[in-house]
Each structure stands twice: as C-alpha cells, then as structure tokens.
Scaffold this active site. Sequence first.
Site, mmCIF file in Angstrom:
data_model
loop_
_atom_site.group_PDB
_atom_site.id
_atom_site.type_symbol
_atom_site.label_atom_id
_atom_site.label_comp_id
_atom_site.label_asym_id
_atom_site.label_seq_id
_atom_site.Cartn_x
_atom_site.Cartn_y
_atom_site.Cartn_z
ATOM 1 N N VAL A 121 17.472 -43.475 6.290
ATOM 2 C CA VAL A 121 16.728 -44.235 5.276
ATOM 3 C C VAL A 121 15.239 -44.225 5.620
ATOM 4 O O VAL A 121 14.379 -43.988 4.771
ATOM 5 C CB VAL A 121 17.243 -45.705 5.183
ATOM 6 N N TRP A 177 13.819 -40.808 5.057
ATOM 7 C CA TRP A 177 13.727 -40.516 3.618
ATOM 8 C C TRP A 177 12.377 -41.003 3.074
ATOM 9 O O TRP A 177 11.770 -40.367 2.224
ATOM 10 C CB TRP A 177 14.860 -41.224 2.860
ATOM 11 N N HIS A 178 11.912 -42.134 3.627
ATOM 12 C CA HIS A 178 10.661 -42.701 3.133
ATOM 13 C C HIS A 178 9.437 -41.913 3.584
ATOM 14 O O HIS A 178 8.375 -42.018 2.974
ATOM 15 C CB HIS A 178 10.523 -44.161 3.565
ATOM 16 N N GLY A 179 9.561 -41.166 4.642
ATOM 17 C CA GLY A 179 8.399 -40.382 5.055
ATOM 18 C C GLY A 179 8.571 -39.762 6.416
ATOM 19 O O GLY A 179 9.434 -40.160 7.198
ATOM 20 N N PHE A 211 6.844 -41.110 -1.366
ATOM 21 C CA PHE A 211 8.149 -40.815 -0.773
ATOM 22 C C PHE A 211 8.853 -39.715 -1.561
ATOM 23 O O PHE A 211 9.913 -39.319 -1.262
ATOM 24 C CB PHE A 211 9.019 -42.071 -0.729
#
Lengths: 513, 387
Positions: free
Chosen positions: A332, A335-337, A513
């Site tokens: 997670v 996934w955001h960066g 993102f």
Amino acid sequence: MLYNSYIFIFLFLPITLLGFHILRRKRYYRLTVSWLIAASLFFYGWWNPIYLGLLVGSVLFNYAFGSLLLKRPYKLFLSLGIIGNLGALGYFKYGNFFVDNINALFNNNIILEQIILPLGISFFTFQQITFLVDTYLGKTKEYNFLQYCLFVTFFPQLINGPIVHHEMMMPQFAKSVLGKLKLENLTIGFTTFIIGLFKKVIIADNIAIFANPAFNAAKHGFDLTFFEAWGAALVYAFQIYFDFSGYSDMALGIGLMFGIALPFNFLSPFKAKNISEFWRCWHMTLSKFIREYLYNPISLLLTRYAIGKNFGHIGVFILSIFIPPMIAFICVGLWHGAGWNFILFGVLHGVYIVIHNIWVKGSNMIPKYKKIKETNIIKIISRFITFTVVVFSFVIFRTESIDVAKNIMESLLGMNGIEFVDMFQIGVFGANPIMGIAWITLSFLIVNFLPNIQQFILNQSRVFINWGDAILNKPNQVIKWKPTLYWGIFFAIMLTLSIISLSGTNEFIYFQF
Amino acid sequence: MPNDIKNNLTDSKFFLLYLKTVICFFFILVFIVASVNYKMDPEKVYTNFFKIIKSKELSSTDFIEKLIQSDNGIVMKNYIWNERDISYTLAGYPTDAECAIFGNSSAIQISSLRPNKSLSKTCSSLINLAVSGGALEDYIAITESIIQNKNPPKTIIISIGPWTLNLNRDSRWLYYKKNFTTMLNKIIYNPNDVSKSFDKIESYNIKLIKNLLNLEYFMRSLELLTSKNDFTIELANEFNYNLGLGHVVLLPDGSTIPSNKYITTSLKRKIDGTSGNQNYRIIPGKWYSQNAIEILTKFVLYLKKNFKVVFIMVPSHPAVWNFSEQPVVTAMKIVEPKVHEIAKSLEIQVIGSFNPKKIGCTEEEFYDEMHPKDLCVSKLENVLLSY
C-alpha cells in the site's frame, strides 16, 4: 485536465455529456461508446499527449492477454500479463528510486534520466491486473473490445480512481443499460459533483495554506514544538481527506451523470473506531484490491503452511498475523509512491493492524470488555485513538524524507519541547492564527458530525441502489438532500463559491500516485 | 396509470425544478459577481483609472501633478488604482528627477525623499517606477512613456531580481501590451524573432474574463462598493514612515510606504527564511533564458543612446540564505554573476547584491523574505562596481 478547471466544467463536461446523450438517444450504441472513449482519451491526452501511447498500449496488451486467458487459462500467460503490467509500472514509477538506491548501496553511478510518472498509471494498471487474474480464475466472460476500452479509460475514474472492478463496470456498459437519461441521475450526479468541487476548492485548498509553512520549516531543519507539529499534522490530515474525497465525489457525480455507478472510495474514515475499520473506509477500492488480491491469498497460504508444518503458536502468529499485513501494507505504501517515506508509512500501518489484531484476539478473552465495548465512552475513546494514530502516520506521507518525518514525529511526541507561547509565530498558522484554528475546527465538525455522501444523497439514487452492496450507509434522517427549492438555492451558492474560487486552485494530491 | 410510473413522473417534476433552480440561481449569482467586479474594478483592469478620475474632472496629468506637488504623497484608499497606469504616466511626466527606477516590489522602497535616502551617490533625486511583479516586459513598456518625456531623467536604474532574466514569468505587464510591442519594435531589429517567446502565454482577454469570476477580486470589489468617497484623492498629512497609515501611501517620487497593517504584521511575524514567498516566480532549472538576456542587452543598448544605465540588485532576507537548497538561493547565486557578466559586456555600473551580508543589511531591515525596508535599501551603494 483537472475537474476543478474552467475548461473541464464549462466545456469538456457539457460537450461530452451532450454528445453522449444525443448518440445514446439515437440508439447508436457503438458510436456512444466510441464517443466516450474518444472523450476519455482527449481528457487523458490534455495533460501530455505522449503518454496516450502508453495508455492505449496498456489497453491493447491487457485485452490481448485477457482474450488469450479466456481461451487458454494457463499460469504462464497470467504471469506474463502481470509481469508486463508491473514492468511498466515499475519502470515509470520506481525506476529512478531503484537506481538511486542501487547507487547509494553499491556506490555506483548509474544514470537514469528523470522519468515522468504518467498520470493514473497505478490506477489503470491495478484495474487491469484484476481483470487478468479474474479471467484466469474464470470469473469473467468475453467482452468486446470497445467495452473493455471504456472500462479502462472511462474518464471519471481514469487518472485518480476509484479503482474500478470489471464485475461492477462491464454490466453497466452493456447495450441495454448504458446511460439511460434520467433526470434523477443528472440531478443527483450534478449535486454530488458540486459537493466534491466545494470540498476540494473551498476546504482542501484553503486549509493547505496553513499546512505548508510548518512542513517547509521542518524540511529546512527547524524543530517544531509539540503544538506546532500537531497543528500541522491535523491540518494536513484534513487537507488530504478533503482533497481526495472531494475528487472521489466529483468522479462519482460525473459517472452518475452518464448513468454509471462508480464504487465508493470513502465512508467517513475519520469516524472509524479502529485501524481496520479505517482502511475499510479510506481509499476503499485500493484496500479492497489489496485485501482480495494480496492479503487474503498470502494469509491463506502462510497460515496453511504454518499449520501444516506444525510451527506452534509463535510460528502460526508470525506467519498468519504478522507477515501478511506487513507485506500488504508495505505494498500500500509503495503504491502511493517510490520513496522510503511511503514504505515507512506502510510499515507503520502494518504494525497498527498487527496491534489491532492482537487486541481483538486478546480483548475477546476478557468478558468484561465485551460488555463495555459498545458503550459511547469506549466508542469515543476508540475513535480518538484511531484518529490520532492516523494523523500521526500522515506526517510521513507529507514529508519528502525520513529525516524530516523523524523530526516532526519527535515534535509530535513532545521531544522537541511543549511551548504554547510561540506556536503562532512561525509555521502552522503563520500570521493568521484565527483562520487556521477556524479551519481546523470547521473540518473537525464536518468529518465528525455531518453525514457522508452516501448518507446525504447517493443512497437515494436508483443507479447506486441497484448495486446493492455499494450502499453501505443508511440515509441520515436529520440532514438529507431532497430535490427542493431550498436545497437548489443552497447548492447554487456552493457552486458559485467554488467557481469563483477556481483561480487559486491546486492540483489534487493523489495525482502524484 | 400504475403507481410506479406516476411516482416517476412526480419525481421527474421535482428533479427538473431542482435542476432549474440550481442552474438559474448559479447564473444569477455569477452574473452579480461578474457585474460587481466589472463595475467596481478595484485594479482598474477593465476601465482605465484615469478615465474615472477624468469624470471627476481630474486628468491623468493632474493626478501626477498633485502627487508631485504634495508634501507627503497620496493615500491610496480602497486600491482604486492600477499601479502600472500610475508608473506609466509618471514616467512621461517632466520632473527634475535625475534617475528613474525600473523594478518590482522589492525595489519599491527606493526613495530619495525618505530620511534614509537611497542611492544618494548616484542620484540627487529620483522617481520610482517599480510595480508589483515588475518584469523586463514592464520595463520596456514604461520606457515607451519615458522617451516621450520632455524633461526625462538622465539615468535609468534597472532592478534585476532573481527571476528577471526570463520572459513570461508574470502576466500583469499585458495590461500595457501595446506599449510593450511598440517599444519592442524600436529596440529590436526583427521583433518576430523573439515574439515567439511570448506566444505561449494565455491571452490577456481570457485572463480578464476569468478575473470576472475571481473571489479575491470580488471581495475587493465589495470593499470598494461599501466604502465612501471612492474616487476622491486624499493627500497624506505628515506621518511617521515607520508606522505607515491605514492605506498604502504613494510618495511624491513614486515610491510607496506600506500600510500600517502590513508593517505591524511583518513586525509580529518571525521570518524563518523558508515559510514565506521567497521562491516567487522561480522555476528550478530555468534560472535565466538567453532570449531574455538578448532582449535586455538590446534594451540597454537602446537606452544607452540617451541615458546612463545602471543595474541594481536588491537583497533578500538573511534567513533565506541560510537554506542554500532553496530554489531562490540557487537562482540568486547563478543570476548575480550573470548580471555582472552582462553589465561588463555593456560597460555599465552595478549597484547592490542579492546577498544582504555584502551590503550590510540585518534581519530587522526587512519586512519579509523578499522586501527590504528603506534602511537596507539606503545601503545598496555599499556595493558599487563600474565596468
């Protein structure tokens, strides 16, 4: 193209909507779908036409593999499909990060040109991986190419989510269903769009002014005091919530104007009573994806393995309770960066979940706790603790480096002094402390006491009601939207305020993102 | 008729009424906002400021005359002014001033009338034509007025900021785009070569339309609408420059004294060098453009035919320099030597520096990160290089 731009609101949306309904009314199904796809590609290409090639390539690649998997559901094809998707995502999103770390670790000097992250790549990649996995598992049927294209490119969800699932979307694109013009859809969709626009332009963008100075000060080595740090963290938590939920509301509203129900992405997350509930209410489509396609399979696999090998209590604990959430939340975070701060964010939430799971197991053994669990005071305490730890974790999200995050976290824990006197001098509220405090108070009241978008309006929409499990909240009986004159005037004022505030507007946080 | 169809029809009636209400009220409200903005026009971008003054029997020249003849300047109440209009008219007005200053807001404090007199070694008296967001394009446009002046200043002092060696960084100059174009034709042999650089900017007319629906502008329009004596010119009585008055005061030489509110707020605020607007108009990596340098060079060569030309650099707050990774610090470190290089090639003087230490300005001598007070400005000539 931003939803909160003049060009989108006054030109793109009305023209697309008008063209769509004219074609649909004339019963030109293929033309209607093609019109929506063309509009969506134009919408995407507005940012940078070069990356249209990537989007189209991704659609073609996945449609080809999907078709192949339908006929021959071999693991090899699925693996190749997933590798192709993750390869593109990895190159564009994590290439620079990977090379930087290799250079730092081995003292190399590998040079990779600065890669620009294509908009929405994380969203459309995950969406299509889901499609491939489900096709392999035999959960999908044959779709025509136009429908598939629209499923991936449909502009309300293309660049910033929600991450849509073919199971929900494809039936809505069917010839017999697609976009029946109903005033109800248009009205509720338009009103939902206004709410989202207001959240973004009026609340998120205004509150951002009070978050930036303190984070900038910390970035440049200043030690924030306890109150400054909490002020900044609170402001940022509200900013990111209103920014992203505002975007999601706009997406839902636009979808509904075309007669399409998109999945909900927010469900009053700051009212959550524990961290597990928070993740069921915050960025719900990402959580669902991670839960179904990563956490559950890993958890099942490891638990079976631990039991099968007779690892004992500790072994089973580590393999079933500890490792799966840690892996899921690191993903997670990633996934955001591409950054260590995002990995740390994931690790922190993984730890939160592990603690929560232990607490649930432990507290169930205490009979007294079961009795008091549902009392108001326990609920309030639970909400307060959940909100606090979430706000704490968002600091890592906002800062660009671990050092700065560490600095602010030390301040949040009171390690850099607890001075009240100087808190208005620099940072958090700048020269306008009253406004800063007013925005925090207002945001707090909104997130805690007002109904969410479902309770207020969307569960009156038949399009959403038809998707039964999409409606998770009952209508709020006190503040509930109705198509009346008063609500009409109220929303006209909200729309006007949003439109005249557009000139100072910012990009959406989740675009990165 | 079955009940569900009946219900649907009733629902549709309500939905239609609701939609009509939202849309009609929205357009009514938008129309009101746009009308108020257009009519009140606090920045005078839709109607020329001097046209309004004229209607009160005061021409543009009368206004500037009043300003120059005043003892303590004019109180700029309710912002009923477009500073570019004023600077343009002042530039063309014959005065005894020896120097004229072109610059942006950080140069707006340069004055020969304040106790801490600025640039005393270079000019016995001056007029300050600096405007907020002043860019190279502004300087060129204002020159169109100065060359028509019957008794023009002898020296033109051009303030270079960390972002001045670029084009299109601010759009406010488009207010007098015609003057700019006229002047550009005079200073550049083939303006088409450089005009491409200006094509990318949004049309000024589109900006004007968007501005009709601008909340900030609307608030200022409302302020103007609800205030009295909208268009009267109020001469300032003697006042303490360090405290200011309720509104900005335009001194007879064109420099300004900020409002009391601005001064007190700046005193309250602890300037840390990072949380202000110090990176204004800076685009990392694009520190200067060759095109802008070429235009500046030709502009100076043109001016040198009739004027002495001097470059000036105004420092930023010492705290800003504590954070060397900030874009503005990089910009200042790169642009300052470039300014000297250009000055050397043009054989002109350079006064001042972006670095406050070189000049001797202390932290207390700034309003904020980028705006020095008169005391700091008076020390600019501590760094003076002639090429």
